[in-house]
Scaffold this active site. Structure first.
Site, PDB file in Angstrom:
ATOM      1  N   ASP A 227       0.832  -1.197   0.000  1.00 49.48           N
ATOM      2  CA  ASP A 227       0.000   0.000   0.000  1.00 49.48           C
ATOM      3  C   ASP A 227       0.871   1.253   0.000  1.00 49.48           C
ATOM      4  O   ASP A 227       1.870   1.337   0.714  1.00 49.48           O
ATOM      5  CB  ASP A 227      -0.887  -0.028   1.246  1.00 49.48           C
ATOM      6  CG  ASP A 227      -1.872   1.110   1.295  1.00 49.48           C
ATOM      7  OD1 ASP A 227      -2.745   1.170   0.412  1.00 49.48           O
ATOM      8  OD2 ASP A 227      -1.782   1.934   2.228  1.00 49.48           O
ATOM      9  N   GLU A 276      14.618 -15.322  -0.889  1.00 55.98           N
ATOM     10  CA  GLU A 276      15.031 -16.380   0.037  1.00 55.98           C
ATOM     11  C   GLU A 276      13.973 -17.468   0.164  1.00 55.98           C
ATOM     12  O   GLU A 276      14.287 -18.630   0.448  1.00 55.98           O
ATOM     13  CB  GLU A 276      15.289 -15.796   1.422  1.00 55.98           C
ATOM     14  CG  GLU A 276      16.537 -14.947   1.549  1.00 55.98           C
ATOM     15  CD  GLU A 276      16.651 -14.339   2.939  1.00 55.98           C
ATOM     16  OE1 GLU A 276      15.936 -14.826   3.843  1.00 55.98           O
ATOM     17  OE2 GLU A 276      17.420 -13.376   3.104  1.00 55.98           O
TER      18      GLU A 276
END
Length: 562
Positions: A227, A276
């Site tokens: 956002d 990751e």
């Protein structure tokens, strides 16, 4: 208080199938936005919740989408419908518990759907533990450095620190009261006063959000919609804007609080964390930027190879129903993303804008729906990823006559800000039955925002199986998009000669034609009709591969096999 997940809740799914491991799945994904308040009510209190979302996931699987984006469900006082977050690791009781969130993710994965959650890093709630402690401790508190606290201007500090205005109207600053009762410092909030902005120059803010990312990735989410991604970093010294014109999210001039270059260092760090968690091709966790920028070129900076994966294409969303303007935006969007190797995204509506079936309705609601259906086929034919806002697949219009007393958009209650009418696109969607609340919840009571009596024919139940319905049009288009290799993938279209007011482009053995004019247009039929957004002339295009003339009705799109 942050919630913790222990053993799965009784009844929660405990086994799951991972979504299909399509390499770079996000490049051509169809992603469905769920606004939890208004999607489905699982406990009968009139408010949508996570159990309601979980119960309706098979509908989204049947619709054919690839992923679900959930608007905020975090613990919040709900001053801005959950975009004022008090605890990023807890679920607001109105939506359920952390176990319910876990159940949604598990069930979505079992159905082959990915889940993207909203993240709100520009600001938090004034009930956030950091902010509450900063207020209690007063000036000099180390916690205040994590926000933008400043002394006021004027002889007694009675004036805001600068001339910035809130997006929701009025000053972007609110003065505090010191613990001893005297007037205190001011704090910055680009949105509502209940939403203080974080200071992203402070390392603790970086640490906290890296931890929040890992919390939700560990729970199994497939990515984040970020956002106000363009708003985190403010210009050094918080300089005056220099004019009093009301701020808008999308403008064409540089602002000292939006789209600062420093945001990109943040997203490069987040990309490392997302990478990751990828476990081979097709398991990428993604970041999607809500970045309102002055140009597609500035938007492209957020999706460079070492930053986020996607950014919303608000320039396309804001384009009027005009062929020339649409072609210009499509070209500029594709041209901007191509150098950074990112997919373009296409979106027509969301929880913050007037639904496009109403935006396109210049003369009548029927015209707006015709254009919305045609725009859907245009959007789904373009290369890149597509976002569908809940209810647009039903052809829902904006609800424009909500009584003032039921409105909850904070901008509605403040002068000179946004129009404050975002509630009209957030009315709960109709599922079944002939009267409100149309199967929204099990108890049959009223929903949190009233639904129109005219929506009976727009429910999922009413439209399912009707070949002429908007729902079946979306189902057919998404299925064809999945089956046709020319769609979704790639980064370019081949424009074909077409009359004024008509868009025509080719992608391998597929052609899309869209008539944006108010009357029928004759053009050569490029092949065999696959799908049309509206009725076609009874005498056309029989065996039209020979290029015979074909009358394309007004405000209609057609997909062709060539």
């Amino acid at each position: 208080m942050t919630q913790h997940l222990a053993d799965p809740a009784v009844g929660a799914a405990v086994t799951s199938d991972t979504p299909v491991r399509t390499p770079d799945w996000w490049r051509d994904a169809v992603i469905y936005q769920v606004y939890p308040r208004s999607f489905a009510d699982g406990n009968g209190d009139g408010m949508g919740d996570l159990e309601g979302v979980r119960s309706r996931l098979p509908y989204l699987k049947d619709l054919g989408v690839d992923a679900v984006w959930l608007s905020p469900f975090y613990a919040s006082p709900q001053a801005d419908a959950g975009y004022d977050v008090a605890d990023y690791r807890a679920i607001d009781p109105m939506f359920g518990t952390l176990h319910d969130a876990d159940a949604v993710i598990r069930e979505a994965h079992r159905l082959g759907l990915r889940v993207i959650v909203d993240l709100v890093p520009n600001h938090c709630s004034d009930r956030h533990a950091w902010f509450r402690q900063a207020l209690r401790e007063g000036p000099g508190s180390p916690l205040r450095a994590r926000f933008h606290f400043r002394p006021g201007r004027g002889a007694d500090g009675e004036l805001p620190p600068n001339d910035w205005e809130s997006i929701f109207g009025g000053p972007a600053w609110t003065r505090t009261t010191n613990p001893d009762g005297t007037p205190g410092e001011w704090y910055l909030h680009l949105f509502a006063p209940e939403q203080p902005d974080f200071n992203w120059d402070h390392p603790a803010v970086h640490d906290e959000f890296r931890s929040i990312l890992r919390f939700w990735l560990d729970l199994g989410t497939d990515g984040f919609r970020i956002d106000v991604a363009h708003g985190l970093v403010k210009a050094a010294g918080l300089p005056d804007l220099g004019h009093s014109e009301q701020l808008k999210l999308l403008g064409n001039q540089a602002m000292p609080f939006f789209d600062q270059d420093g945001v990109h260092e943040i997203y490069r760090g987040w990309r490392k964390i997302l990478d990751e968690y990828a476990d081979g091709p097709g398991t990428e966790r993604i970041g999607v930027a809500e970045a309102w920028t002055p140009s597609p070129g500035r938007t492209a900076l957020y999706v460079r190879p070492d930053e986020l994966h996607q950014a919303f294409n608000f320039h396309f969303l804001g384009t009027p129903w005009e062929a020339a303007r649409m072609r210009e935006v499509i070209d500029s969007s594709l041209d901007s993303m191509r150098p950074v190797g990112a997919p373009t995204t296409w979106v027509l509506s969301n929880h913050d804008v007037v639904r496009h079936a109403t935006r396109y309705a210049e003369d009548s609601p029927e015209q707006g729906l015709r254009r919305a259906r045609a725009a859907a086929l245009l959007m789904l034919a373009l290369p890149g990823s597509v976002y569908v806002y809940q209810g647009e697949e039903l052809g829902l219009p904006e609800v424009t006559d909500l009584p003032d007393e039921v409105r909850q958009d904070p901008a509605f209650f403040r002068g000179d800000g946004q129009d404050g009418l975002r509630d009209g696109c957030r009315v709960p969607i109709p599922w079944s039955g002939t009267e409100p609340p149309y199967g929204f919840g099990p108890a049959g009571g009223p929903s949190w925002l009233p639904q129109p009596d005219s929506w009976a024919g727009l429910s999922v139940e009413a439209q399912t199986g009707d070949p002429d319905s908007t729902l079946e049009l979306y189902r057919a288009a998404i299925a064809l998009r999945r089956d046709l290799s020319a769609l979704g993938a790639g980064d370019a279209v081949e424009w074909l000669p077409a009359p004024e007011g008509v868009l025509a482009f080719r992608r391998a053995d597929f052609v899309c034609t869209v008539n944006t004019t108010g009357g029928p247009v004759t053009l050569p039929a490029p092949g065999r009709v696959l799908l049309a957004s509206g009725p076609l002339p009874a005498d056309g295009p029989d065996g039209a591969a020979d290029g015979a003339g074909f009358e394309l009705p007004a405000d209609t799109a057609v997909w062709w096999a060539v």
